[in-house]
Design a protein around this motif. Structure first.
Motif, PDB file in Angstrom:
ATOM      1  N   GLY A  88       0.802  -1.213   0.000  1.00  0.00           N
ATOM      2  CA  GLY A  88       0.000   0.000   0.000  1.00  0.00           C
ATOM      3  C   GLY A  88       0.835   1.264   0.000  1.00  0.00           C
ATOM      4  O   GLY A  88       0.579   2.201  -0.766  1.00  0.00           O
ATOM      5  N   PHE A  89       1.860   1.306   0.858  1.00  0.00           N
ATOM      6  CA  PHE A  89       2.715   2.487   0.921  1.00  0.00           C
ATOM      7  C   PHE A  89       3.540   2.658  -0.349  1.00  0.00           C
ATOM      8  O   PHE A  89       3.832   3.784  -0.752  1.00  0.00           O
ATOM      9  CB  PHE A  89       3.641   2.405   2.143  1.00  0.00           C
ATOM     10  N   PHE A  90       3.909   1.562  -0.981  1.00  0.00           N
ATOM     11  CA  PHE A  90       4.667   1.670  -2.230  1.00  0.00           C
ATOM     12  C   PHE A  90       3.850   2.418  -3.278  1.00  0.00           C
ATOM     13  O   PHE A  90       4.340   3.359  -3.921  1.00  0.00           O
ATOM     14  CB  PHE A  90       5.060   0.286  -2.754  1.00  0.00           C
ATOM     15  N   PHE A  91       2.602   2.022  -3.455  1.00  0.00           N
ATOM     16  CA  PHE A  91       1.780   2.670  -4.470  1.00  0.00           C
ATOM     17  C   PHE A  91       1.366   4.081  -4.060  1.00  0.00           C
ATOM     18  O   PHE A  91       1.262   4.968  -4.912  1.00  0.00           O
ATOM     19  CB  PHE A  91       0.549   1.805  -4.779  1.00  0.00           C
ATOM     20  N   ALA A  92       1.135   4.298  -2.767  1.00  0.00           N
ATOM     21  CA  ALA A  92       0.815   5.644  -2.297  1.00  0.00           C
ATOM     22  C   ALA A  92       1.997   6.586  -2.512  1.00  0.00           C
ATOM     23  O   ALA A  92       1.825   7.739  -2.942  1.00  0.00           O
ATOM     24  CB  ALA A  92       0.426   5.613  -0.820  1.00  0.00           C
ATOM     25  N   SER A  93       3.198   6.097  -2.241  1.00  0.00           N
ATOM     26  CA  SER A  93       4.395   6.911  -2.441  1.00  0.00           C
ATOM     27  C   SER A  93       4.671   7.136  -3.916  1.00  0.00           C
ATOM     28  O   SER A  93       5.126   8.216  -4.324  1.00  0.00           O
ATOM     29  CB  SER A  93       5.608   6.229  -1.793  1.00  0.00           C
ATOM     30  N   LEU A  94       4.387   6.134  -4.733  1.00  0.00           N
ATOM     31  CA  LEU A  94       4.545   6.286  -6.180  1.00  0.00           C
ATOM     32  C   LEU A  94       3.648   7.408  -6.680  1.00  0.00           C
ATOM     33  O   LEU A  94       4.062   8.234  -7.508  1.00  0.00           O
ATOM     34  CB  LEU A  94       4.195   4.969  -6.881  1.00  0.00           C
ATOM     35  N   GLN A  95       2.425   7.451  -6.161  1.00  0.00           N
ATOM     36  CA  GLN A  95       1.506   8.527  -6.545  1.00  0.00           C
ATOM     37  C   GLN A  95       2.061   9.886  -6.126  1.00  0.00           C
ATOM     38  O   GLN A  95       2.051  10.846  -6.890  1.00  0.00           O
ATOM     39  CB  GLN A  95       0.135   8.281  -5.899  1.00  0.00           C
TER      40      GLN A  95
END
Length: 499
Positions: A242-249
């Motif tokens: 979840g944090f990976f994709f949130a940070s990618l955004q």
């Protein structure tokens, strides 16, 4: 529980900080002569300052207070999420920074029109602006809500000190003023975290050794059961994804961070900015979690100091106000204000940049730089005022569970946005029509899983992002006949072109 008198000395410390921030905005106001100055700082920002600003922008007052509360009541599991953010930095360093620098954008959503069409640009820009007006309101509201039980400051005064003053210095100083105030605020946040931890450890019988010993014996670090897979609970694997994709955004598709990539003089300084942000992100979060553990041990040893029925979500401000000396408590509360203002000011200037570039310039095609500057400043006031009004409404309506709803909204809106940029930058054959289908499918998919499943909200961004990419890739061949006129530009607008 009765509020604690904030006291003259604490007020003085807080007002000195606020006055210093206003002076920074006033100083940089005289440099804001063009729209390029207001939104890009004329390339005058050194890399290290842009990096501290990146860090401060992504860390709100809610993070400042909620992470210690999470470690106090639960464990350190969320630290994995903080560190997984660093995993995307090599991708940003080698792909996204050179890519965005070569395009020379004011609004990052300009790319979506150049790569796809104006509909995608407006979707991205309007979504960002609406989201960040809401973000301003919620950060202000939750900060006021967290402080109200402990200090005798009227909630409207807290809103004024955080929101209205932030509007003023952002209006005056533009992105240059925002970044340099971020530097002050980022240093204050980091220094406050370290200072609080040291002070609590000094007040614990047995010191830092006892803090870590008792926390370990009570299984307050990384419990083994938190490493299991779950579709509904926030276990370690779920947090990491979840944090990976949130940070990618945040680092590849969000104006408030991507704008920092273009405020330096050259690409090397921009890369220094990311390295600086990584250094802060590597060390500072540990102290937020360590504060929670230290407070846990302190109140285990001194249980009588906690009021009966105390809501431990406010454990940090409660300790600061009730246990720290006058003056020092004021500085720590000023750091909490700083955490709010660094996020809000970045949102304000980014909203202003998006509206001016993506909407105003479309309407006023021959607008002068001076007119763009005036428009940008006007939008700063309007967006900030809307956020302040919304936060005031939330305070008096006593809304609950708004933070969880906001995180869900981030997954709903952030996923399609991340997917659009990923599709455009990395999938050469993608086109406007396949991108549109991808976005529609993404929104439907996320709304569907939110309504009909108990899937953890950390998965929303994953589903949203991947749906855009997969649908955009698979449907692209259906529309190739409609994209011949853009064929010659496709390579330049993807990572396959020359940088």
């Amino acid at each position: 529980m009765e509020t604690t008198s904030f006291g003259v000395v604490n007020y003085a410390a807080l007002l000195i900080y606020l006055g210093m921030i206003m002076l920074v905005g006033l100083y940089f106001a005289r440099r804001q002569k063009t729209a390029d100055d207001y939104f890009k700082a004329g390339g005058r920002i050194p890399g290290w300052a842009a990096g501290v600003s990146m860090f401060a922008t992504t860390l709100s007052s809610i993070t400042f207070m909620s992470i210690p509360a999470k470690a106090y009541t639960s464990d350190w599991t969320f630290l994995f999420g903080q560190y997984i953010t660093l995993a995307i930095f090599p991708l940003v360093f080698y792909f996204y920074i050179p890519f965005f620098r070569k395009l020379n954008l004011t609004s990052v959503y300009e790319y979506l029109e150049r790569r796809f069409d104006v509909k995608m640009r407006l979707f991205g820009s309007v979504s960002f602006m609406l989201f960040h007006i809401g973000r301003i309101a919620i950060i202000t509201y939750l900060t006021a809500l967290a402080l109200l039980p402990f200090i005798d400051i009227d909630p409207l005064m807290i809103v004024f000190l955080i929101g209205v003053l932030c509007i003023i210095y952002t209006f005056m100083g533009g992105i240059e003023g925002v970044i340099w105030t971020d530097v002050i605020q980022g240093i204050m946040l980091s220094g406050a975290a370290i200072l609080i931890f040291i002070i609590v450890c000094f007040n614990v019988d047995g010191g830092i050794g006892e803090v870590f010993s008792l926390s370990a014996s009570d299984n307050k670090f990384f419990p083994s059961e938190r490493f299991s897979w779950s579709w509904s609970d926030s276990t370690v694997p779920v947090l990491m994804i979840g944090f990976f994709f949130a940070s990618l955004q945040q680092y590849t598709a969000s104006q408030d961070v991507v704008q920092r990539y273009i405020v330096t003089d050259n690409i090397e300084e921009t890369k220094k900015a990311l390295i600086t942000a990584a250094k802060f992100g590597l060390f500072v979060p540990i102290f937020f979690f360590a504060i929670g553990s230290a407070l846990y041990v302190y109140y285990q040893q001194n249980p009588s100091l906690l009021p009966e029925g105390f809501n431990t979500g406010g454990i940090l401000p409660f300790y600061v106000i009730s246990q720290m000396p006058a003056g020092l408590a004021g500085v720590i509360i000023a750091a909490i204000f700083a955490a709010s203002q660094s996020s809000i000011s970045s949102s304000l200037n980014s909203i202003s940049a998006c509206f001016t570039s993506d909407i105003y310039e479309k309407i006023a095609k021959n607008a002068t730089s001076e007119q763009k500057l005036k428009t940008g400043r006007a939008i700063t006031i309007i967006a900030g005022t809307l956020g302040v009004i919304a936060s005031t409404y939330l305070i008096y309506s006593k809304e609950s569970e708004i933070w969880d709803a906001f995180n869900s909204l981030l997954g709903l809106m952030g996923g399609p946005m991340t997917g659009l940029f990923t599709l455009g930058i990395f999938v050469r054959r993608a086109n406007a029509n396949s991108a549109l289908l991808g976005v529609v499918a993404s929104v439907i998919a996320v709304l569907g899983i939110r309504a009909y499943t108990d899937l953890n909200f950390f998965f929303y961004g994953v589903v949203g992002t991947m749906t855009v990419v997969v649908v955009g890739y698979l449907t692209a061949p259906l529309f190739t006949a409609n994209t011949e006129n853009k064929k010659e530009n496709t390579d330049f607008l993807t990572v396959y072109g020359d940088n």
